[in-house]
Design an enzyme around this catalytic site. Sequence first.
Site, PDB file in Angstrom:
ATOM      1  CE  LYS A  15       2.982  -9.157  -4.439  1.00 34.75           C
ATOM      2  NZ  LYS A  15       1.587  -9.057  -4.860  1.00 34.75           N
ATOM      3  NE  ARG A  90       3.476  -9.914 -10.928  1.00 37.87           N
ATOM      4  CZ  ARG A  90       3.546  -8.821 -10.162  1.00 37.87           C
ATOM      5  NH1 ARG A  90       4.699  -8.373  -9.747  1.00 37.87           N
ATOM      6  NH2 ARG A  90       2.447  -8.192  -9.817  1.00 37.87           N
ATOM      7  NE  ARG A 127      -3.039  -1.136  -4.722  1.00 37.60           N
ATOM      8  CZ  ARG A 127      -2.254  -2.170  -5.045  1.00 37.60           C
ATOM      9  NH1 ARG A 127      -1.548  -2.789  -4.116  1.00 37.60           N
ATOM     10  NH2 ARG A 127      -2.187  -2.589  -6.280  1.00 37.60           N
ATOM     11  NE  ARG A 155      -0.644  -0.334  -8.916  1.00 40.18           N
ATOM     12  CZ  ARG A 155       0.014  -1.404  -8.476  1.00 40.18           C
ATOM     13  NH1 ARG A 155       0.634  -1.362  -7.313  1.00 40.18           N
ATOM     14  NH2 ARG A 155       0.044  -2.508  -9.177  1.00 40.18           N
ATOM     15  NE  ARG A 166      -2.517  -5.680 -11.121  1.00 38.71           N
ATOM     16  CZ  ARG A 166      -2.745  -4.884 -10.072  1.00 38.71           C
ATOM     17  NH1 ARG A 166      -3.789  -4.082 -10.061  1.00 38.71           N
ATOM     18  NH2 ARG A 166      -1.928  -4.890  -9.052  1.00 38.71           N
TER      19      ARG A 166
END
Length: 222
Positions: A15, A90, A127, A155, A166
């Site tokens: 996204k 969300r 990532r 992260r 998540r």
Amino acid sequence: MPVNLIMLGPPGAGKGTQAERFARIRGIPKISTGDILREAVTNGTELGRIAKATMDAGRLVGDDVMVGIVRERLLRPDTMAGFVLDGFPRTVAQAEALDAMMNGRGPLVVLDFAVPPEELERRLAQRRVCGKCGWTTAADGETVCAKCGGAIGLRSDDAIDVVRKRLQVYERDTRPLFEYYKSRGALQIIDGNRSPEEVSAAVDVAIGTSRKPGTDMRSQLR
Ligand code: AMP
């Protein structure tokens, strides 16, 4: 006609990358609620203090806080020509609040990026983000940000146990938005399990943006 775009899709679906590119090409603002929260955490503001533990646990920050952030941002005049929302709404409560804010601003277009869970976990494990400017990259040994020279790292919510949480939260709280938008014909599903360039081309087709033959999408993604 302004394009008011929502990027749905689970963590790791691409996204942010697609939102950034689309916003840049269209000259409209990208509003990433995750980025806004991370910036608040870095700056040690009250919002950051409220949000940090929730984010690190992979849970959702409260609807009132999030709706307040987006409402304030959408009041800024640069959003009148359209915007790209990345990471908001969300929950159904957030989507309802957004509908109320959209009064007279043109329709919402909602894109979902479909990617299988194993691929999401693989991408998120790789990532790396810049702690200074938020630039995101796949891990290939880089430690210094190519954009600003800041330090690149994992992260804090991309640790595997938080990633799984998540993804669960996404299924429980965000998945109901599919029906919410589908029932009014606003939702388009894009296969996100391919290269960023291919996904970008599909986004352009979905939004009705024609692309000149031969345009190098990779240059647009940088
Ligand atoms: P993201 O960068 O979009 O993955 O967001 C990172 C984290 O910020 C999420 O896991 C949530 O804790 C929080 N967050 C971002 N956007 C929202 C939202 N719209 N509602 C609730 N929490 C959010």
